[in-house]
Write an enzyme that holds these catalytic residues in place. Sequence first.
Site, PDB file in Angstrom:
ATOM      1  N   LYS A 152      93.022 -20.235 -88.429  1.00 34.72           N
ATOM      2  CA  LYS A 152      92.939 -21.838 -88.131  1.00 34.72           C
ATOM      3  C   LYS A 152      93.553 -22.596 -89.127  1.00 34.72           C
ATOM      4  CE  LYS A 152      88.624 -21.558 -85.346  1.00 34.72           C
ATOM      5  NZ  LYS A 152      87.487 -22.171 -84.752  1.00 34.72           N
TER       6      LYS A 152
ATOM      7  N   ALA B  70      89.410 -15.535 -90.971  1.00 36.02           N
ATOM      8  CA  ALA B  70      88.089 -14.977 -90.749  1.00 36.02           C
ATOM      9  C   ALA B  70      88.163 -13.617 -90.222  1.00 36.02           C
ATOM     10  CB  ALA B  70      87.451 -15.810 -89.688  1.00 36.02           C
ATOM     11  N   ALA B  71      87.181 -12.709 -91.048  1.00 35.47           N
ATOM     12  CA  ALA B  71      87.386 -11.367 -90.720  1.00 35.47           C
ATOM     13  C   ALA B  71      87.000 -11.190 -89.189  1.00 35.47           C
ATOM     14  CB  ALA B  71      86.586 -10.615 -91.436  1.00 35.47           C
TER      15      ALA B  71
ATOM     16  N   ASP C 229      79.060 -28.785 -81.368  1.00 38.84           N
ATOM     17  CA  ASP C 229      79.894 -28.119 -80.579  1.00 38.84           C
ATOM     18  C   ASP C 229      79.153 -26.504 -80.584  1.00 38.84           C
ATOM     19  OD1 ASP C 229      81.783 -27.550 -78.598  1.00 38.84           O
ATOM     20  OD2 ASP C 229      83.065 -26.852 -80.278  1.00 38.84           O
TER      21      ASP C 229
ATOM     22  N   ASP D 247      82.604 -19.591 -84.568  1.00 40.06           N
ATOM     23  CA  ASP D 247      83.253 -20.913 -84.239  1.00 40.06           C
ATOM     24  C   ASP D 247      82.677 -22.165 -84.749  1.00 40.06           C
ATOM     25  OD1 ASP D 247      85.191 -22.402 -82.868  1.00 40.06           O
ATOM     26  OD2 ASP D 247      84.518 -22.328 -81.130  1.00 40.06           O
TER      27      ASP D 247
END
Length: 549
Positions: A253, A357-358, A426, A446
């Site tokens: 990201k 992120a893994a 979210d 997320d």
Amino acid sequence: MRRNLARPTRSIYLALACLSLTLHLLLAFFCLSVLQTACVLPSSSSSSSSFNPRTDTRQHQSVSSSSSSSHKLPTSSRNDEGHKLNNTSDQKGTDSVAERDKKLIGAGRVIPKVKGHSALEALFNHPLYNLPRPEPHQDDWLLRLKTTEDAGSEEEEQEDDINSDSQWQRQSASQEEGFDRVTWTSDAETHPPWLRFHLGISRWELYNRKDPNLAQVTHYLATQRILGAVQKTGGTQLKLLISFPNYGQALLKPMKQSRDTETDVNLFYFSDFERHNAEIAAFHLDRLLGFNRIPPVVGRLINVTTEIREITTDRKLSRTFFSSPVGNVCFYGQCEYYCSTEHPVCGQPHALEVSLAAMLPDLTLAPRRSWRSPWRRSYSRTKLAQWEKDPNYCDKVKKTPPYNHGTRLVDVIDMAVLDFLMGNMDRHHYETFEKFGNETFVLHLDNGRAFGRHSRDEPSILAPLRQCCRIRRSTLLRLRLLSLPAFRLSDVMQESLAQDPLAGGAPLLSEPHLSALDRRLATVLRGVRTCQDQHSDVLYNDLEGYDGE
């Protein structure tokens, strides 16, 4: 006469050559001494709980991957000067439980500061973070290696099946360009870090905090050569799937705004940007709360040109690259929101901060089930969800599977506490591994829209706790522990985030965000006390038998 003049001239040249050689030798010795001094690392005591990619992991080798069942929690006597937040939980005949809880967290005790030890290390050495686990059975691991017996039985059923070692050797010998040719066998020492992470996933958590492989995974994400980058399908905003040597992958990201930018108060939660530093901070916070339900995430500075644009095989992604008016390399990809020239991701001019992120095991190996959260928001500018209109909504949830038995309800409340602390609105779905059925933890995936606002708290995120008045006892005790001065949440969070590679330039969370963590933690504890004033069955006791003598 000429011969007489040549003799002193040669002597002068020879003297100058000797002088020059002497000066060069002195300069060489001086430079060598400076370089040797610069290469000597300063001695420092590293925390046994650190997962910093630059930390030597040899010190962890002596730590077992699971705590011994003989570990006992402290039985120190009650101190009348205990912390105020822990003095109100003895209402309605719960004096003995409150007394034991104070002993568990060491309320009122003065924690001596040992030279070379940190608050983070002391926190992770606390008995509440070292609770014994039952001995795992074969079915308690998400994945397992095929044994020789398994391979033999499969050969009888199907001739083209081979043992796992040979299969790995064949796969790792692939001629695919860029991947390392190594031999993977059943020996754990030959496994790349991402595979060891996958093999360490159990029924109870994604990773064991004491596992030295955690440091190796984050180091792998932060340093490995990037072989490929394609846009990941699904989701509302831009994210990339990154490939590493040894077939490792990570979810990227990018940084779209400065770290200390606060979300506009007029924006709805579903219109907010996703933040790379929020993914990193969420992993650290989840770890500090003792959940271990977020895959390892690390920050990294990449080159947009050489590590994305020049190696991507995604034609749709490559078409979105351009140079900005000031010469920065930018791209925007294709997604549902914020993928346009008005919302580009830009390097400076090539350098870009990202979170990596893994990845979890492939769905073909470890299927996951997606669950719609009972407290999902309406994602409408005008309509409210049912839980926002019905104060008794939790009574219906408690009667609905899988919330009517087991730990699923308190799992969702754990997730609500995490989301409230970081301001994440979210959370519409969550996932679990299908193999474990309903007897397992929920994945906290997320978290990009967390840590958007520090000046405003969102009480509606705590609706599951407020409406159900139920919480794990171990979760509550850890929250109380993190409210004590010796283990203040903002302090240990700051120390933990300082281990990330991106923390060298600027803090990953600004001071107002860190202060908001302490403020919100106090709000959670007040909410639990209110529940305890009204109900007698607030605590789900998951510490049965752990109290010690």
